[in-house]
Design an enzyme around this catalytic site. Structure first.
Site, short mmCIF file in Angstrom:
data_model
loop_
_atom_site.label_atom_id
_atom_site.label_comp_id
_atom_site.label_asym_id
_atom_site.label_seq_id
_atom_site.Cartn_x
_atom_site.Cartn_y
_atom_site.Cartn_z
N ARG A 78 -11.89 -1.72 -10.09
CA ARG A 78 -10.64 -1.25 -10.70
C ARG A 78 -9.97 -2.44 -11.39
O ARG A 78 -9.68 -3.44 -10.74
CB ARG A 78 -9.73 -0.68 -9.61
CG ARG A 78 -8.36 -0.34 -10.12
CD ARG A 78 -7.45 0.30 -9.07
NE ARG A 78 -6.15 0.49 -9.67
CZ ARG A 78 -5.02 -0.04 -9.21
NH1 ARG A 78 -5.00 -0.76 -8.10
NH2 ARG A 78 -3.88 0.15 -9.85
N HIS A 122 -0.50 -1.88 -15.71
CA HIS A 122 -0.23 -2.64 -14.48
C HIS A 122 0.80 -3.71 -14.84
O HIS A 122 0.56 -4.90 -14.71
CB HIS A 122 -1.52 -3.22 -13.92
CG HIS A 122 -1.46 -3.61 -12.47
ND1 HIS A 122 -2.35 -3.13 -11.52
CD2 HIS A 122 -0.64 -4.44 -11.80
CE1 HIS A 122 -2.07 -3.66 -10.34
NE2 HIS A 122 -1.03 -4.47 -10.48
N GLU A 167 1.75 1.75 -9.48
CA GLU A 167 2.99 1.54 -8.73
C GLU A 167 4.24 1.62 -9.61
O GLU A 167 4.95 0.61 -9.79
CB GLU A 167 2.95 0.19 -8.01
CG GLU A 167 1.79 0.04 -7.05
CD GLU A 167 1.80 -1.29 -6.30
OE1 GLU A 167 2.73 -2.08 -6.50
OE2 GLU A 167 0.88 -1.52 -5.51
N ASN A 297 -1.87 2.85 -2.92
CA ASN A 297 -1.88 1.42 -2.56
C ASN A 297 -1.15 1.29 -1.24
O ASN A 297 0.03 1.64 -1.13
CB ASN A 297 -1.17 0.59 -3.63
CG ASN A 297 -1.97 0.50 -4.91
OD1 ASN A 297 -3.09 1.02 -4.99
ND2 ASN A 297 -1.41 -0.14 -5.92
N TYR A 299 -0.12 -1.24 2.01
CA TYR A 299 -0.06 -2.59 2.60
C TYR A 299 0.64 -2.63 3.95
O TYR A 299 0.24 -3.34 4.85
CB TYR A 299 0.67 -3.55 1.64
CG TYR A 299 -0.16 -3.85 0.42
CD1 TYR A 299 -1.11 -4.86 0.43
CD2 TYR A 299 -0.04 -3.09 -0.74
CE1 TYR A 299 -1.90 -5.13 -0.68
CE2 TYR A 299 -0.83 -3.34 -1.85
CZ TYR A 299 -1.76 -4.36 -1.81
OH TYR A 299 -2.56 -4.61 -2.89
N GLU A 355 -5.67 0.12 -3.52
CA GLU A 355 -5.40 -1.26 -3.11
C GLU A 355 -5.13 -1.28 -1.62
O GLU A 355 -4.43 -0.41 -1.09
CB GLU A 355 -4.15 -1.85 -3.79
CG GLU A 355 -4.31 -2.15 -5.24
CD GLU A 355 -3.05 -2.76 -5.86
OE1 GLU A 355 -2.24 -3.37 -5.12
OE2 GLU A 355 -2.87 -2.61 -7.07
#
Ligand code: IFM
Length: 451
Positions: A78, A122, A167, A297, A299, A355
């Site tokens: 990606r 991005h 995002e 994504n 985290y 991600e």
């Protein structure tokens, strides 16, 4: 308890990067200036005073990097396209050299049997468009549609996985609301307008990409955060609901046809004086254009406590939490929770973790190795959670580690390393970290041993 975890057939293993974070060559071969070029060149914006001018020099070393991906056994990669490399002024004149670069990259991936997943945006908006108002202006969404059309017309015969935006919460709220990211504006009304135009441009781009790329699968990537109340108190619950609305529902609800959540509209108005009069007829239908997959994504999680102040609630964490160098709590169980929520609450047909990863202070040992046991443990725990979600029926179809290699971590510059490949920025030497070697094994076996 099984000793090994095996993923379903066809589950895709990948790694992710983004243009500004790795490419460098910020003004080469006709590329225009982006808002991140401008922001990083402004003193005081990046903690170590660095820029993405050179970054990982991927623009010149892309072949070596593709060989590295092949050696890892990656099945998918990606990456994002730098809009100002293609359209230096954001719209109008096309820079063929920019398109040629990505054309070669795509061919190089396919020649190595690696599937390209292209992210169109991005965060490196052409500065020329920011000068005309940036994402708070509706015209930027129109320019994005032109750009998406241009890129998918050139690469759409070979690229079959497209992500419109990465995002949008970060692009809108850190860029225009809190000013920590480019273009560094602090105005909540502008941030909400930016978020709307990011979503609108996504909706407009989806049919254009499909038209140019037969059989393509098109989606968007969101940064989603599991928000937990700090206690059972009504105040903490209310705070968690607000924060969940702000970070998750504000994007998920309109994308999946529910419009903007009324409680968040009210909260934005009450706390930040936001007016929603920029939303035009037909916008919400455009935003809800059916997509093929959602990129998630993941985290960390957030623990919310009500402040009673009527402002953004302060965020707390528990005493025994482990934190990465970003200060983010390691919370794999929240990945499991979020994946299930996406499936059961929003009935999303296909999900990719686009991600997931962690920053830790890696060093090269005297013997030349980079040992990163904490990252390895982080990846293992999150993949275990992802596997459990699959067992619950979640249609999770692939995983992209963030990141392939250490890179420019936005306002943190080069002070945070997320890669499974170490980059010595002085020499541009790449060294596979222990976690990278583990990931290579995992791909080869399509699973891993728990102990
Ligand atoms: O580096 C970023 C990436 O660009 C977007 N998602 C989060 C990563 C880590 O902060």
């Amino acid at each position: 308890m099984p000793e090994t975890i095996t993923f379903p057939q066809g589950f895709l293993w990948g790694a992710a990067t983004s243009s500004y974070q790795i490419e460098g060559a910020w003004n080469k071969d006709g590329k225009g200036e982006s808002i991140w070029d401008r922001f990083s060149h402004t003193p005081g914006k990046i903690v170590d005073g660095s820029t993405g001018d050179v970054a990982c020099d991927h623009y010149h070393r892309w072949e070596e990097d593709l060989d590295l991906m092949q050696a890892l056994g990656l099945q998918a990669y990606r990456f994002s396209i730098a809009w100002p490399r293609i359209l230096p002024a954001g719209r109008g004149r096309v820079n063929q050299a920019g398109l040629d670069f990505y054309d070669r990259l795509v061919d190089g991936l396919l020649a190595r049997d690696i599937r390209p997943f292209v992210t169109l945006y991005h965060w490196d908006l052409p500065q020329a468009l920011q000068d005309e108002g940036g994402w708070p202006a509706r015209s930027t969404a129109e320019a994005f549609a032109e750009y998406a059309h241009m890129v998918s017309a050139r690469l759409g015969d070979r690229v079959k996985h497209w992500i419109t935006h990465n995002e949008p919460w970060v692009a809108a709220f850190l860029g225009y609301g809190m000013g920590m990211h480019a273009p560094g504006i602090q105005d909540f009304q502008q941030a909400v307008m930016a978020a709307h135009h990011l979503l609108l441009s996504h909706g407009w781009a989806v049919p254009l990409i499909r038209g140019n790329s037969p059989g393509a699968r098109v989606g968007i990537t969101l940064s989603l955060n599991d928000v937990i109340p700090a206690s059972p108190s009504p105040q903490d619950h209310a705070a968690a609901r607000e924060l969940d609305g702000f970070t998750n529902r504000w994007f998920l609800d309109p994308l999946y046809g529910r419009g903007y959540p009324a409680d968040v509209v009210q909260w934005f108005g009450r706390v930040h004086g936001v007016q929603m009069d920029f939303v035009q007829e037909g916008d919400m239908d455009a935003i809800a254009a059916p997509t093929d997959f959602l990129g998630h994504n993941y985290y960390t999680r957030t623990v919310a406590r009500g402040s009673g102040q009527g402002n953004l609630p302060p965020v707390v964490t528990t005493d025994d939490s482990e934190f990465t160098e970003m200060g983010w709590e390691v919370a794999p169980h929240s990945l499991f929770r979020m994946l299930n929520r996406l499936h059961f609450e929003y009935q999303i047909p296909s999900i990719y973790i686009t991600e997931n990863g962690a920053a830790f202070p890696d060093v090269v040992d005297e013997d030349g190795h980079v040992r990163d046991p904490r990252r390895l443990a982080y990846l293992k725990a999150h993949l275990r959670a992802a596997h459990e979600a699959i067992q619950c029926g979640v249609p999770l179809h692939g995983y992209f580690v963030w990141s392939l290699m250490d890179n420019f971590e936005w306002s943190f510059g080069y002070t945070r390393r997320f890669g499974i490949v170490y980059v010595d920025f002085a020499t541009q030497r790449r060294i596979l970290k222990e976690s990278g070697a583990w990931y290579r094994e995992l791909i080869a076996r399509h699973g891993f041993a728990l102990r």
